[in-house]
Write a protein that holds these residues in place. Structure first.
Motif, PDB file in Angstrom:
ATOM      1  N   HIS A 138      -6.505  10.276  11.646  1.00 16.06           N
ATOM      2  CA  HIS A 138      -7.753   9.831  11.009  1.00 16.06           C
ATOM      3  C   HIS A 138      -8.067  10.697   9.796  1.00 16.06           C
ATOM      4  N   VAL A 139      -7.899  12.010   9.932  1.00 13.22           N
ATOM      5  CA  VAL A 139      -8.165  12.896   8.800  1.00 13.22           C
ATOM      6  C   VAL A 139      -7.177  12.627   7.673  1.00 13.22           C
ATOM      7  N   GLN A 140      -5.922  12.370   8.008  1.00 14.04           N
ATOM      8  CA  GLN A 140      -4.937  12.022   6.979  1.00 14.04           C
ATOM      9  C   GLN A 140      -5.431  10.839   6.144  1.00 14.04           C
ATOM     10  N   SER A 141      -5.935   9.805   6.802  1.00 12.07           N
ATOM     11  CA  SER A 141      -6.385   8.613   6.068  1.00 12.07           C
ATOM     12  C   SER A 141      -7.556   8.935   5.146  1.00 12.07           C
ATOM     13  N   ILE A 142      -8.402   9.859   5.552  1.00  8.09           N
ATOM     14  CA  ILE A 142      -9.531  10.258   4.703  1.00  8.09           C
ATOM     15  C   ILE A 142      -9.030  10.964   3.451  1.00  8.09           C
ATOM     16  N   PHE A 143      -8.087  11.879   3.620  1.00  5.96           N
ATOM     17  CA  PHE A 143      -7.553  12.603   2.463  1.00  5.96           C
ATOM     18  C   PHE A 143      -6.887  11.648   1.470  1.00  5.96           C
ATOM     19  N   GLU A 144      -6.218  10.632   1.981  1.00  5.59           N
ATOM     20  CA  GLU A 144      -5.595   9.651   1.092  1.00  5.59           C
ATOM     21  C   GLU A 144      -6.651   8.889   0.303  1.00  5.59           C
ATOM     22  N   GLN A 145      -7.739   8.531   0.965  1.00  8.98           N
ATOM     23  CA  GLN A 145      -8.805   7.798   0.278  1.00  8.98           C
ATOM     24  C   GLN A 145      -9.474   8.650  -0.802  1.00  8.98           C
TER      25      GLN A 145
END
Length: 500
Positions: A376-383
């Motif tokens: 979930h944190v990975q997806s935030i960093f990508e955004q």
């Protein structure tokens, strides 16, 4: 290696490529070892192959200045050794003046001679970080630091800290891969936390009573609940509502805002001025106060240059942790709360008009159930297109744990232009990116791809639009990871690449 600079919301290298800094923290907190770990070249090779391009390297004030005004060059030479090992493996470094609970007497950070407690005695808490909230010795030591109380030699302890930074920067600034300075880890308000705890717990009690239709619990009941891990987890279920979580966090906003505006930001200015005397170009990494890591809006202000303008080389470097961090329930981080925390950080970044690098996240340790939290944190960093530094390098075998999926991931290391968006899917090992190519640049775009489950890098399909001059794969040792190098096209315009 190339020098890293800031440009608007981006980090860029000397080839003017947009870069994503993706790294890991390394710090030895053991006073008995003089804060020097036994990392080997194999550790740094491993980190490179896992895809990291930056190390947040911890330095300890007690290691630098064990006695007032006397600096330990042997310790700094050990730090130089790690910086050079990182350079040999094409990784940047920025220094993190680390502390936990302020002092080497309680955990790590300040020397004993700079720890003033007015007779208060430190008592270890079941959860180490709860000492910030409840221990008077820790709080009083911070008070004396912020008030610049005199050390045994009559010089203010904060002045000593700033001089130690200046000495360190002058000693190490010539290392070509040293890109900046994280001026203090998780700065804490001191005894002002009592006002914060009162406000947050009272707001929580009011919320609980409204839901239950009864009288709010008294402060003693609330504190007892917080100290019982199982009851604490039960209580946190109320804060799965973002509106409830926001109310509790913002109850402390006034006290935190006063501290960041009137104490922390002037402190950053003084440290920044000292660093600039030795290094005019290193990036100043600005952290928030301890509680803003949980989503309270930050009020820090930028460091100014000698002409009163915003220093051109600084970045916003908050941390992001859910309330379950450091507990046995770290795997149960609430995705809604975590998303809220990083939205708040992004809002602050926009206000500050500088790039953002999340200086700490994760802390999953040996949890075997934290995969979903990490992804979930990975997806935030990508955004957000922000940089990040994982906490921390704790074992050569950390890649065996499921949370490592969110850590070792495909991402654009350097792009000849400006990244528009990118995303990596672990399910099918696929990556997609769009960027605005800068036709004036000649260096290639570099994409890191993690080890594949069932094929080698050369077997991955690559679709590039427009095709330009093509691409090539470079294997990274025996780990199975690889770099995709995309040659620049002949002109500017939007490009895309799909891998897998």
């Amino acid at each position: 290696m190339t020098t890293v600079r800031t440009s608007g919301s981006r980090f860029i290298d000397s080839d003017n490529r947009h870069i994503i800094l993706h790294g890991i923290s390394m710090v030895c907190k053991d006073k008995e070892r003089n804060y020097i770990d036994d990392w080997t070249p194999e550790d740094f090779m491993r980190l490179k192959h896992w895809g990291f391009n930056v190390i947040r390297l911890g330095i300890i004030w007690d290691g630098i200045e064990p006695e007032p005004g006397h600096y330990d060059d042997q310790y700094l030479e050990a730090i130089r050794h790690w910086i050079r090992l990182a350079d040999q493996h094409d990784m940047y470094v920025f220094l993190d003046m680390h502390q936990d609970l302020y002092s080497c007497l309680y955990s790590d950070g300040a020397p004993a001679w700079a720890t003033i407690t007015d007779g208060h005695i430190y008592e270890k808490t079941a959860l180490w970080s709860d000492a910030y909230l409840f221990d008077r010795a820790v709080q009083t030591a911070f008070d004396h630091f912020w008030n610049n109380s005199p050390a045994p030699d009559g010089v203010g302890i904060q002045d000593h800290f700033i001089k130690a930074w200046k000495y360190t920067v002058r000693y190490l600034a010539d290392e070509p891969n040293l890109i900046g300075y994280d001026m203090i880890n998780e700065p804490f308000i001191g005894s002002g936390v009592q006002r914060i705890v009162q406000a947050m717990f009272s707001e929580y009690g009011e919320l609980a009573s409204r839901l239950a239709g009864g009288q709010p619990p008294d402060m003693e009941e609330l504190l007892a609940m917080w100290h019982d891990q199982d009851k604490k987890m039960e209580a946190l279920s109320l804060l799965e509502s973002i509106d409830s979580y926001r109310q509790v966090m913002e109850a402390s906003a006034i006290a935190q805002g006063d501290f960041e505006r009137n104490v922390l930001s002037p402190f950053y200015q003084k440290v920044g001025d000292a660093i600039r005397e030795c290094d005019p170009d290193g990036i100043l990494f600005l952290e928030t106060n301890y509680f803003s890591n949980m989503g309270v809006p930050s009020t820090i202000t930028p460091v100014l240059d000698q002409d009163g303008r915003q220093d051109r080389q600084q970045a916003y470097a908050p941390h992001g942790y859910d309330l379950v961090t450091d507990s046995d329930y770290v795997h149960a981080a609430d995705n809604e709360r975590v998303s809220y925390i990083f939205r708040q950080h992004e809002a602050t970044r926009q206000r500050l008009e500088m790039p953002m690098l999340i200086g700490e996240w994760g802390a999953y340790g040996g949890s075997s159930e934290a995969e979903n939290a990490a992804l979930h944190v990975q997806s935030i960093f990508e955004q957000l297109l922000c940089g990040d530094v994982f906490w921390c390098y704790w074992s050569p075998d950390m890649d065996r744990y499921s949370s490592f999926k969110g850590v070792c991931r495909a991402y654009p290391m350097a792009v000849s232009g400006t990244i528009i968006r990118y995303a990596y899917r672990h399910e099918d090992d696929s990556f997609r990116m769009e960027w605005e190519e800068d036709g004036s640049l000649s260096a290639p775009t570099l994409i890191y791809m993690p080890p594949a489950q069932e094929h080698t890098a050369n077997e991955r399909s690559v679709r590039l639009t427009p095709a330009g001059s093509g691409f090539e794969w470079t294997q990274l040792g025996s780990y199975g990871a690889a770099l995709l190098r995309i040659a620049p096209s002949s002109g500017s315009g939007t490009r895309s690449v799909t891998i897998g």
